[in-house]
Design an enzyme around this catalytic site. Structure first.
Site, PDB file in Angstrom:
ATOM      1  N   CYS A   1       0.833  -1.205   0.000  1.00 24.98           N
ATOM      2  CA  CYS A   1       0.000   0.000   0.000  1.00 24.98           C
ATOM      3  C   CYS A   1       0.873   1.264   0.000  1.00 24.98           C
ATOM      4  O   CYS A   1       1.366   1.663  -1.049  1.00 24.98           O
ATOM      5  CB  CYS A   1      -0.997  -0.053   1.151  1.00 24.98           C
ATOM      6  SG  CYS A   1      -2.438   0.979   0.827  1.00 24.98           S
TER       7      CYS A   1
ATOM      8  N   HIS B   1      -3.620  -5.170   0.377  1.00 24.22           N
ATOM      9  CA  HIS B   1      -3.047  -5.637   1.645  1.00 24.22           C
ATOM     10  C   HIS B   1      -3.022  -7.165   1.706  1.00 24.22           C
ATOM     11  O   HIS B   1      -3.975  -7.776   2.195  1.00 24.22           O
ATOM     12  CB  HIS B   1      -3.850  -5.081   2.826  1.00 24.22           C
ATOM     13  CG  HIS B   1      -3.629  -3.627   3.047  1.00 24.22           C
ATOM     14  ND1 HIS B   1      -2.622  -3.146   3.852  1.00 24.22           N
ATOM     15  CD2 HIS B   1      -4.248  -2.551   2.524  1.00 24.22           C
ATOM     16  CE1 HIS B   1      -2.645  -1.819   3.838  1.00 24.22           C
ATOM     17  NE2 HIS B   1      -3.622  -1.434   3.032  1.00 24.22           N
TER      18      HIS B   1
ATOM     19  N   GLU C   1      -1.460  -8.973   3.674  1.00 24.19           N
ATOM     20  CA  GLU C   1      -1.333  -9.503   5.047  1.00 24.19           C
ATOM     21  C   GLU C   1      -2.663  -9.921   5.662  1.00 24.19           C
ATOM     22  O   GLU C   1      -2.688 -10.681   6.620  1.00 24.19           O
ATOM     23  CB  GLU C   1      -0.640  -8.468   5.951  1.00 24.19           C
ATOM     24  CG  GLU C   1      -1.452  -7.230   6.320  1.00 24.19           C
ATOM     25  CD  GLU C   1      -1.313  -6.090   5.316  1.00 24.19           C
ATOM     26  OE1 GLU C   1      -1.049  -6.366   4.130  1.00 24.19           O
ATOM     27  OE2 GLU C   1      -1.506  -4.917   5.723  1.00 24.19           O
TER      28      GLU C   1
HETATM   29  N1  GLN Z   1      -2.077   6.588   2.784  1.00 24.37           N
HETATM   30  C1  GLN Z   1      -2.171   5.806   1.588  1.00 24.37           C
HETATM   31  C2  GLN Z   1      -3.547   5.901   0.959  1.00 24.37           C
HETATM   32  O1  GLN Z   1      -4.478   6.302   1.608  1.00 24.37           O
HETATM   33  C3  GLN Z   1      -1.807   4.359   1.875  1.00 24.37           C
HETATM   34  C4  GLN Z   1      -2.773   3.661   2.779  1.00 24.37           C
HETATM   35  C5  GLN Z   1      -2.258   2.398   3.378  1.00 24.37           C
HETATM   36  O2  GLN Z   1      -1.055   2.155   3.384  1.00 24.37           O
HETATM   37  N2  GLN Z   1      -3.142   1.586   3.916  1.00 24.37           N
HETATM   38  O3  GLN Z   1      -3.718   5.568  -0.175  1.00 24.37           O
END
Ligand code: GLN
Length: 535
Positions: A386, A512, A514
């Site tokens: 992310c 994600h 994970e």
């Molecule tokens: N801050 C970034 C976004 O909102 C990444 C978010 C995250 O790592 N979950 O896109």
């Protein structure tokens, strides 16, 4: 088809927080699952937030995202990992959700002129929510963990609802398990039972007599301590279970099983004639043992923003361990604060792999950008999740494409080269809660790429939690310079995976991974990352 009504196990906590109620609830549920019961878990969080989405991970631990896009307490992650099954967002109940449903019903006039009160209206709403889950999912057994510590003001309506539920459904259908602590002041010192005695008294004061006690302690609970606890808490000694420190949380089900907890639960529920479940156990034991064997070390640096609390990235930690266990490696994780890293990166050269997990906001972002670049230049296996995907793209823009002021508009809103920019549908959104791009979405993978090699499919579904994305204005330039976008979604509207084919292992994912890794079944990108780091 289920013939009888769902049996409920309510898990409450005493003495203090952080006793591992989530692991104990998950372990009990696991034992029931291994006993061929259709089981699930629910987490009650008595705080006033609507969900965990707006909470700071350094204070509360990770925000766990479910398949259906719920931003949940991290215990939901424990349940999913132990049970190896998805848990829907409805299984995380908060005070705000209950109160808003009651207030909305009042506004619709559904209470027909009644004075709306905590008892019965709020408690009814809580019971209804729990019963609906049990019924709609056709569960044999449902474990409900009530967050907080007995004695807290905010958990009172929930405990009261659970008390009523036992009264209505009968003790043959509802069990209370209370988790407490027996501390010893030094290694060989006497195990103290007073905190447990007091905490059970507190529970009984509000009308709940626990059926089972799960007592946390550093070494196995002594018989004398068990007997004392039994006498003072009105719980038979055979129903007092020792939950002593374990080498791995995955051994907790076995510890409880060895003390006879499954028999006790089945007897109390009037269930007899347990079916032979040895095949389930064999499978589970192979998984647990893979975490226990001693193995060759692989050192991973996790460079992130919320490293002060290991729980901030709990699912990432577990995913790395799942991968290590499957590959026969012992993954050692060092958490490194990206804010303290700025400029001095040489420390990273000692690691076999670098992982950058999710994050929000400006603080520490420069350290992450430099880390992503360092891993690329030094050919160190890199997995960016992310924020770690987004800032790897920014690093590539700066150091390979020559866009020296490349950035994300989340960090510098008016940057000249917005490599990462707000998702178009986010532009009009103002409220912070529940408004990110959340939950599982379909992702298409290109043939002949690292991503395809990992997932062995052209289509995968992965969970998301973000507001920003790669700005496609830069797609052509980046591709020309050697960055490949191997995964995308919504007809190529958004880029989901980046990789550098010439690198040993350089993978960034907008999703994600994970949240879908499980013991015995590590998520593919983690497995490949740890494998590359071990090579
Ligand atoms: N801050 C970034 C976004 O909102 C990444 C978010 C995250 O790592 N979950 O896109």
């Amino acid at each position: 088809m289920q013939t009888e009504s769902t049996k409920h196990i309510f898990v409450t906590g005493g003495v203090m927080s952080g006793l591992g109620k989530g692991v104990i609830s998950s372990s009990i549920a696991k034992l029931l699952q291994l006993s061929n019961q259709k089981v699930s878990c629910v987490k009650i969080d008595p705080y006033l937030n609507y969900d965990a989405g707006t909470m700071n991970p350094i204070a509360h631990g990770e925000v766990f995202v479910t398949e259906d896009g719920g931003e949940c307490d991290m215990d939901i992650g424990n349940y999913e990992r132990f049970l190896n099954q998805n848990v829907p967002r409805t299984h995380n109940i908060t005070t705000a959700q209950i109160y808003s449903s009651v207030i909305e019903a009042e506004r619709r006039g559904e209470y027909l002129g009644a004075c709306v009160q905590i008892i019965p209206h709020v408690t009814d709403a809580i019971k209804e929510r729990i019963r609906k889950i049990a019924k709609s999912e056709n569960l044999d057994m449902l474990v409900v963990e009530c967050g907080g510590t007995v004695g807290d003001i905010e958990s009172l309506p929930f405990l009261e609802a659970l008390r009523q539920l036992r009264l209505e459904d009968g003790s043959e259908n509802v069990l209370f398990v209370h988790v407490t602590l027996a501390p010893s002041l030094d290694v060989v010192g006497e195990q103290k039972t007073k905190p447990t005695q007091h905490s059970v008294q507190e529970l009984r004061r509000i009308g709940i007599q626990p059926d089972l006690l799960a007592v946390r302690c550093s070494r196995p609970l002594e018989i004398s301590a068990k007997k004392k606890i039994s006498l003072f808490s009105n719980v038979s000694a055979k129903d007092v279970f020792s939950c002593h420190d374990a080498e791995s949380i995955l051994t907790v089900p076995q510890t409880l099983y060895d003390q006879g907890i499954v028999d006790v639960i089945f007897k109390k529920f009037g269930k007899v004639g347990l079916v032979n479940t040895s095949a389930n156990w064999d499978k589970w034991n192979i998984i647990v043992n893979s975490f226990l064997d001693s193995k060759e070390k692989v050192k991973i640096a996790m460079v992130g923003k919320y490293v002060k609390l290991a729980d901030s990235y709990v699912s990432v930690n577990h995913s790395l361990k799942h991968a290590g266990a499957k590959l026969g490696k012992n993954v050692i994780i060092d958490w490194i604060d990206s804010e303290e890293l700025n400029g001095n990166l040489e420390n990273l050269s000692q690691y076999n792999g670098i992982i950058v997990p999710g994050g929000f906001g400006e603080r520490g972002s420069e350290g992450i950008i430099k880390t992503a670049n360092y891993a690329r230049e030094r050919n160190i296996p890199y997995l960016g999740i992310c924020f770690g995907f987004q800032l790897a793209a920014v690093a590539f823009g700066r150091y390979v494409c020559g866009l020296s002021n490349a950035n994300s508009t989340e960090i510098v809103p008016n940057t000249e080269n917005p490599i990462i920019d707000l998702l178009p549908e986010q532009k009009l959104i103002e409220a912070k809660g529940g408004s990110l791009r959340l939950g599982a979405n379909e992702i298409k993978l290109e043939d002949n790429t690292l991503a395809f090699k990992l997932y062995k499919s052209n289509t995968i579904h992965k969970r998301h939690r973000h507001r920003y994305e790669f700005n496609q204005k830069y797609l052509e330039l980046f591709t020309k310079k050697g960055l490949q976008f191997s995964g995308y979604s919504d007809n190529k509207k958004r880029m989901e995976i980046l990789e550098i084919p010439s690198h040993k292992f350089y993978l960034g994912v907008q999703f994600h991974p994970e949240f879908s890794s499980r013991p015995g079944y590590p998520e593919e990108s983690f497995e490949a990352f740890v494998k590359a780091a071990s090579a």
